[in-house]
Design a protein around this motif. Structure first.
Motif, PDB file in Angstrom:
ATOM      1  N   GLY A 189      35.258  30.979  38.586  1.00  0.00           N
ATOM      2  CA  GLY A 189      36.060  31.644  39.383  1.00  0.00           C
ATOM      3  C   GLY A 189      36.385  33.137  38.575  1.00  0.00           C
ATOM      4  O   GLY A 189      37.338  33.642  39.054  1.00  0.00           O
ATOM      5  N   LYS A 190      35.705  33.607  37.710  1.00  0.00           N
ATOM      6  CA  LYS A 190      35.941  34.914  37.237  1.00  0.00           C
ATOM      7  C   LYS A 190      35.959  35.946  38.413  1.00  0.00           C
ATOM      8  O   LYS A 190      36.788  36.812  38.328  1.00  0.00           O
ATOM      9  CB  LYS A 190      34.579  35.429  36.353  1.00  0.00           C
ATOM     10  CG  LYS A 190      34.353  34.416  35.237  1.00  0.00           C
ATOM     11  CD  LYS A 190      33.194  34.684  34.226  1.00  0.00           C
ATOM     12  CE  LYS A 190      31.676  34.841  34.849  1.00  0.00           C
ATOM     13  NZ  LYS A 190      31.477  33.659  35.427  1.00  0.00           N
ATOM     14  N   SER A 191      34.914  36.040  39.272  1.00  0.00           N
ATOM     15  CA  SER A 191      35.158  37.109  40.591  1.00  0.00           C
ATOM     16  C   SER A 191      36.300  36.990  41.102  1.00  0.00           C
ATOM     17  O   SER A 191      36.934  37.813  41.597  1.00  0.00           O
ATOM     18  CB  SER A 191      33.888  37.053  41.249  1.00  0.00           C
ATOM     19  OG  SER A 191      32.623  37.456  40.612  1.00  0.00           O
ATOM     20  N   THR A 192      36.730  35.692  41.777  1.00  0.00           N
ATOM     21  CA  THR A 192      37.827  35.296  42.344  1.00  0.00           C
ATOM     22  C   THR A 192      39.101  35.790  41.480  1.00  0.00           C
ATOM     23  O   THR A 192      39.789  36.232  42.158  1.00  0.00           O
ATOM     24  CB  THR A 192      38.086  33.921  42.480  1.00  0.00           C
ATOM     25  OG1 THR A 192      36.758  33.447  43.255  1.00  0.00           O
ATOM     26  CG2 THR A 192      39.223  33.714  43.606  1.00  0.00           C
ATOM     27  N   PHE A 193      38.997  35.587  40.408  1.00  0.00           N
ATOM     28  CA  PHE A 193      40.162  35.999  39.312  1.00  0.00           C
ATOM     29  C   PHE A 193      40.560  37.773  39.382  1.00  0.00           C
ATOM     30  O   PHE A 193      41.247  38.030  39.594  1.00  0.00           O
ATOM     31  CB  PHE A 193      39.866  35.383  38.039  1.00  0.00           C
ATOM     32  CG  PHE A 193      40.627  35.874  36.954  1.00  0.00           C
ATOM     33  CD1 PHE A 193      42.098  35.471  36.987  1.00  0.00           C
ATOM     34  CD2 PHE A 193      40.342  36.717  36.008  1.00  0.00           C
ATOM     35  CE1 PHE A 193      43.147  35.906  35.896  1.00  0.00           C
ATOM     36  CE2 PHE A 193      41.150  37.070  35.118  1.00  0.00           C
ATOM     37  CZ  PHE A 193      42.692  36.794  35.050  1.00  0.00           C
ATOM     38  N   ILE A 194      39.247  38.289  39.515  1.00  0.00           N
ATOM     39  CA  ILE A 194      39.588  39.679  39.257  1.00  0.00           C
ATOM     40  C   ILE A 194      39.465  40.311  40.671  1.00  0.00           C
ATOM     41  O   ILE A 194      40.393  41.301  40.699  1.00  0.00           O
ATOM     42  CB  ILE A 194      38.453  40.506  38.241  1.00  0.00           C
ATOM     43  CG1 ILE A 194      36.948  40.524  38.688  1.00  0.00           C
ATOM     44  CG2 ILE A 194      38.519  39.983  36.949  1.00  0.00           C
ATOM     45  CD1 ILE A 194      35.971  41.032  38.125  1.00  0.00           C
ATOM     46  N   ALA A 229      38.723  33.435  28.979  1.00  0.00           N
ATOM     47  CA  ALA A 229      37.787  32.262  29.220  1.00  0.00           C
ATOM     48  C   ALA A 229      38.172  31.393  30.492  1.00  0.00           C
ATOM     49  O   ALA A 229      39.286  30.666  30.518  1.00  0.00           O
ATOM     50  CB  ALA A 229      37.105  31.495  28.154  1.00  0.00           C
ATOM     51  N   ILE A 230      37.509  31.363  31.733  1.00  0.00           N
ATOM     52  CA  ILE A 230      37.729  30.612  32.611  1.00  0.00           C
ATOM     53  C   ILE A 230      36.683  29.684  32.945  1.00  0.00           C
ATOM     54  O   ILE A 230      35.431  29.799  32.812  1.00  0.00           O
ATOM     55  CB  ILE A 230      38.006  31.440  33.975  1.00  0.00           C
ATOM     56  CG1 ILE A 230      38.990  32.503  33.764  1.00  0.00           C
ATOM     57  CG2 ILE A 230      38.082  30.738  35.117  1.00  0.00           C
ATOM     58  CD1 ILE A 230      39.287  33.577  34.831  1.00  0.00           C
TER      59      ILE A 230
END
Ligand code: ADP
Ligand code: ADP
Length: 228
Positions: free
Chosen positions: A40-45, A209-210
């Motif tokens: 979910g890192k890309s979604t988060f940023i 960290a996700i």
């Protein structure tokens, strides 16, 4: 400067990429976002520049709830945020100068001032002498430096980078990180998603960290925390 409250994202295919994220990031911070692929890192940023809208909860940038702003206000939001991608996303038909100049939001500036600003940022990334080149005449590291110049040409307070060193060799990656440090030292907040264990462990910055769409760790001067 950035605050997420109960941010949740379910894509139209039914995949829930983020489950209730609560996070707060201050002006001037340097933050690494780490975690396995698909976490979910890309979604988060992407939430931070309204590339993705939350399905639940709120994202505040400098007090503005950006899930609520009108579509026509999105360009104004993005003018204050520089974004750097793994694959550079330069316009191949245009010169380096033009790629950076196009991003410059021109508000009654003289051509002379525009030219000075573009050449200043190209100087900062040490590419002034390649202003007339096209992207495919440059190395990967040079292309990434162009994309950084493009990201900062409007003097944004926030720079977001999604695996900016993902396509670069270690030495070139370190050159990019030096430029990021310089930009951060001038007060720009930097948020960078990365899989580079080496960079995260050497730089000793805040690490978020996700995993499975949740923040599982948030440490000042943190480590990468996974095997590379
Ligand atoms: P990461 O950047 O950590 O690899 P992402 O945010 O890209 O994670 O993806 C998180 C989850 O959301 C994954 O299961 C991914 O397949 C899904 N996902 C990402 N983007 C989309 C999209 N546009 N539509 C549907 N599902 C998506
Ligand atoms: P000088 O020392 O002459 O200001 P620099 O090479 O240090 O030149 O900087 C070149 C240009 O890059 C300047 O116009 C500066 O405003 C810009 N710049 C550097 N860092 C940032 C940043 N974090 N945000 C926006 N612009 C930046």
């Amino acid at each position: 400067m950035i605050e997420m409250k109960g941010v949740q994202k379910t894509y139209s295919n039914g995949v829930t990429a983020l489950h209730g994220i609560d996070i707060s990031i201050d002006q001037g911070e340097f933050v690494y976002v780490v975690g396995p692929s698909g976490a979910g890192k890309s979604t988060f940023i992407k939430m931070m520049y309204r590339e993705v809208k939350p399905s639940g909860g709120s994202v505040f940038i400098n007090g503005h709830d950006i899930g609520k702003i009108k579509n026509r206000q999105v360009p104004h939001l993005r003018r204050n945020i520089g974004v750097v991608f793994q694959d550079f996303k330069l316009l191949s038909k245009y010169t380096i100068y033009e790629n950076v100049a196009f991003a410059l939001e021109v508000i009654e500036e003289s051509p002379k001032k525009i030219r000075r600003r573009v050449m200043d940022v190209l100087d900062m990334v040490k590419l002034k002498n390649k202003a007339r080149f096209k992207p495919d005449e440059l190395s990967g590291g040079e292309q990434q430096r162009v994309s950084i110049a493009r990201a900062i040409v409007n003097n944004p307070k926030l720079m977001i980078a999604d695996e900016p060193t993902g396509n670069l060799d270690p030495e070139t990656s370190w050159e990019i990180m030096k430029i990021f440090e310089e930009i951060n030292a001038r007060g720009t907040t930097i948020i960078m998603a990365t899989h580079s264990k080496d960079i995260v462990n050497t730089m000793k910055k805040r690490v978020i960290a996700i995993e499975h769409g949740r923040v599982v760790r948030d440490e000042q001067r943190g480590d990468y925390g996974y095997e590379a």
